[in-house]
Enzyme design. Sequence first.
Site, mmCIF file in Angstrom:
data_model
loop_
_atom_site.group_PDB
_atom_site.id
_atom_site.type_symbol
_atom_site.label_atom_id
_atom_site.label_comp_id
_atom_site.label_asym_id
_atom_site.label_seq_id
_atom_site.Cartn_x
_atom_site.Cartn_y
_atom_site.Cartn_z
ATOM 1 N N ALA A 67 0.838 -0.945 0.030
ATOM 2 C CA ALA A 67 -0.386 0.278 -0.378
ATOM 3 C C ALA A 67 0.945 1.264 -0.105
ATOM 4 C CB ALA A 67 -0.122 0.085 0.970
ATOM 5 N N GLY A 112 0.599 -4.606 0.920
ATOM 6 C CA GLY A 112 -0.273 -5.400 0.035
ATOM 7 C C GLY A 112 -0.330 -5.600 -1.159
ATOM 8 N N GLU A 115 -0.564 -9.623 -0.404
ATOM 9 C CA GLU A 115 -1.954 -9.718 -0.292
ATOM 10 C C GLU A 115 -2.494 -9.678 -1.658
ATOM 11 O OE1 GLU A 115 -1.589 -6.621 2.562
ATOM 12 O OE2 GLU A 115 -3.407 -7.726 4.206
ATOM 13 N N GLU A 135 4.545 -5.197 7.327
ATOM 14 C CA GLU A 135 3.443 -4.240 8.034
ATOM 15 C C GLU A 135 3.906 -4.020 9.376
ATOM 16 O OE1 GLU A 135 2.032 -6.397 5.959
ATOM 17 O OE2 GLU A 135 0.824 -5.801 4.517
HETATM 18 N N1 COA Z 1 4.678 3.025 -0.520
HETATM 19 C C1 COA Z 1 5.078 4.399 -1.556
HETATM 20 N N2 COA Z 1 5.979 4.415 -1.734
HETATM 21 C C2 COA Z 1 7.186 3.337 -1.876
HETATM 22 C C3 COA Z 1 6.349 2.308 -1.901
HETATM 23 C C4 COA Z 1 5.035 1.957 -1.303
HETATM 24 N N3 COA Z 1 4.592 0.732 0.010
HETATM 25 N N4 COA Z 1 7.573 1.256 -1.727
HETATM 26 C C5 COA Z 1 8.662 2.031 -2.005
HETATM 27 N N5 COA Z 1 8.111 3.236 -2.790
HETATM 28 C C6 COA Z 1 9.095 4.711 -3.691
HETATM 29 C C7 COA Z 1 9.905 4.633 -2.877
HETATM 30 O O1 COA Z 1 9.463 5.755 -1.562
HETATM 31 C C8 COA Z 1 10.470 5.428 -4.173
HETATM 32 O O2 COA Z 1 10.308 6.411 -4.313
HETATM 33 P P1 COA Z 1 11.173 7.857 -4.321
HETATM 34 O O3 COA Z 1 11.761 7.457 -5.635
HETATM 35 O O4 COA Z 1 10.289 9.084 -4.762
HETATM 36 O O5 COA Z 1 11.700 8.482 -2.937
HETATM 37 C C9 COA Z 1 10.714 4.730 -4.772
HETATM 38 O O6 COA Z 1 9.479 3.849 -4.724
HETATM 39 C C10 COA Z 1 11.405 3.388 -4.858
HETATM 40 O O7 COA Z 1 11.852 3.041 -4.126
HETATM 41 P P2 COA Z 1 13.829 2.428 -3.137
HETATM 42 O O8 COA Z 1 13.367 2.057 -1.540
HETATM 43 O O9 COA Z 1 14.000 3.961 -3.724
HETATM 44 O O10 COA Z 1 13.631 1.586 -3.386
HETATM 45 P P3 COA Z 1 14.237 0.414 -3.342
HETATM 46 O O11 COA Z 1 14.846 -1.118 -4.684
HETATM 47 O O12 COA Z 1 15.442 0.664 -2.312
HETATM 48 O O13 COA Z 1 14.622 -0.417 -2.219
HETATM 49 C C11 COA Z 1 12.056 -1.784 -1.719
HETATM 50 C C12 COA Z 1 12.457 -1.588 -2.967
HETATM 51 C C13 COA Z 1 10.706 -2.400 -1.707
HETATM 52 C C14 COA Z 1 12.862 -2.862 -0.245
HETATM 53 C C15 COA Z 1 11.178 -0.751 -0.831
HETATM 54 O O14 COA Z 1 10.935 0.448 -1.400
HETATM 55 C C16 COA Z 1 10.360 -0.590 0.722
HETATM 56 O O15 COA Z 1 10.625 -0.787 1.385
HETATM 57 N N6 COA Z 1 9.563 -0.466 0.494
HETATM 58 C C17 COA Z 1 8.121 -0.084 1.313
HETATM 59 C C18 COA Z 1 7.786 -2.128 1.268
HETATM 60 C C19 COA Z 1 6.607 -2.142 2.808
HETATM 61 O O16 COA Z 1 6.796 -1.901 3.763
HETATM 62 N N7 COA Z 1 5.079 -2.604 2.650
HETATM 63 C C20 COA Z 1 3.976 -2.588 2.871
HETATM 64 C C21 COA Z 1 3.589 -1.015 3.356
HETATM 65 S S1 COA Z 1 2.271 -2.027 4.032
#
Ligand code: COA
Length: 260
Positions: A67, A112, A115, A135
């Site tokens: 999400a 999400g 999910e 989460e």
């Molecule tokens: N919601 C909003 N933005 C998200 C996102 C999310 N769930 N997951 C990634 N993004 C965004 C990042 O903020 C970043 O945006 P920016 O370029 O404007 O800063 C962009 O997507 C790229 O992500 P980034 O974190 O730079 O890539 P990465 O390769 O370093 O890491 C992940 C990848 C997936 C490990 C990391 O993005 C992450 O942990 N995301 C959240 C995962 C999460 O907790 N999901 C569950 C939510 S309930």
Amino acid sequence: MSYTTLLVDVDDHGIATVTINRPDKLNALNADVIDDLDAFFSRAETDATIKGVILTGSGQKSFVAGADIARFRELDGESGRIFADRGQAVFNRIENMPKPVIAAVNGFALGGGSELALACHIRIAADNAVFGQPEVNLGILPGYGGTQRLPRLVGLGIATELILTGAMIKADRAFEIGLANLVVPASELMEATGKMMTTILAKAPIAVELSLKALRVSDEPLAKGLDVEADLFGQACDTEDFKEGVEAFLGKRKASFTGR
Ligand code: COA
């Protein structure tokens, strides 16, 4: 119909490929994506030109990274409940689709995103796919069905481990625990997914639809599930495709199904 966050392509065989298209945010689910998924699947339920749906994410890196965390600052007890209800309703719509829905998991399927894949009927993972329910790292729990669908698919013990640790697991582990049906090289993901969908669409359509319906009650008490199964079996026996399937087998020829 056009969507702000989805790319939709329907081929000549009625396979709709739906690509969640926010690659700069790793296809995170904001309200627009949820609304678009709702609109698409509500249309696909009844649109006779759509026979099956393949759901994937834009780019090479991510299916859906969860999400949209940017929205989480606004959430409190009341709005959090509404947020979860809304996502669950849309994911229920996907799960309840009368036509097959396959997730082609092309990278991160987190929160999400995991999910969403769980709400699809089948999951095919690219070898670079990463699944997880992170989460707890944010001080919440899965709210789009993860605490309910993950244990049904992989068992309570493994689901508890994944949800409590927030661990990210690779495709081969996802396959081992039954979360992914198949793992293929990333470059072959869409082809492999299309192939499985084509196999399914070659079967009797009503039999596929009734099978999905019966499978949906497989977590009900056994007696109830068996009753539903017998009822649906009876319905299948009333179809022209049943007669065609049996005659084709006995006549040693390929069946030609019409969906009637
Ligand atoms: N919601 C909003 N933005 C998200 C996102 C999310 N769930 N997951 C990634 N993004 C965004 C990042 O903020 C970043 O945006 P920016 O370029 O404007 O800063 C962009 O997507 C790229 O992500 P980034 O974190 O730079 O890539 P990465 O390769 O370093 O890491 C992940 C990848 C997936 C490990 C990391 O993005 C992450 O942990 N995301 C959240 C995962 C999460 O907790 N999901 C569950 C939510 S309930």
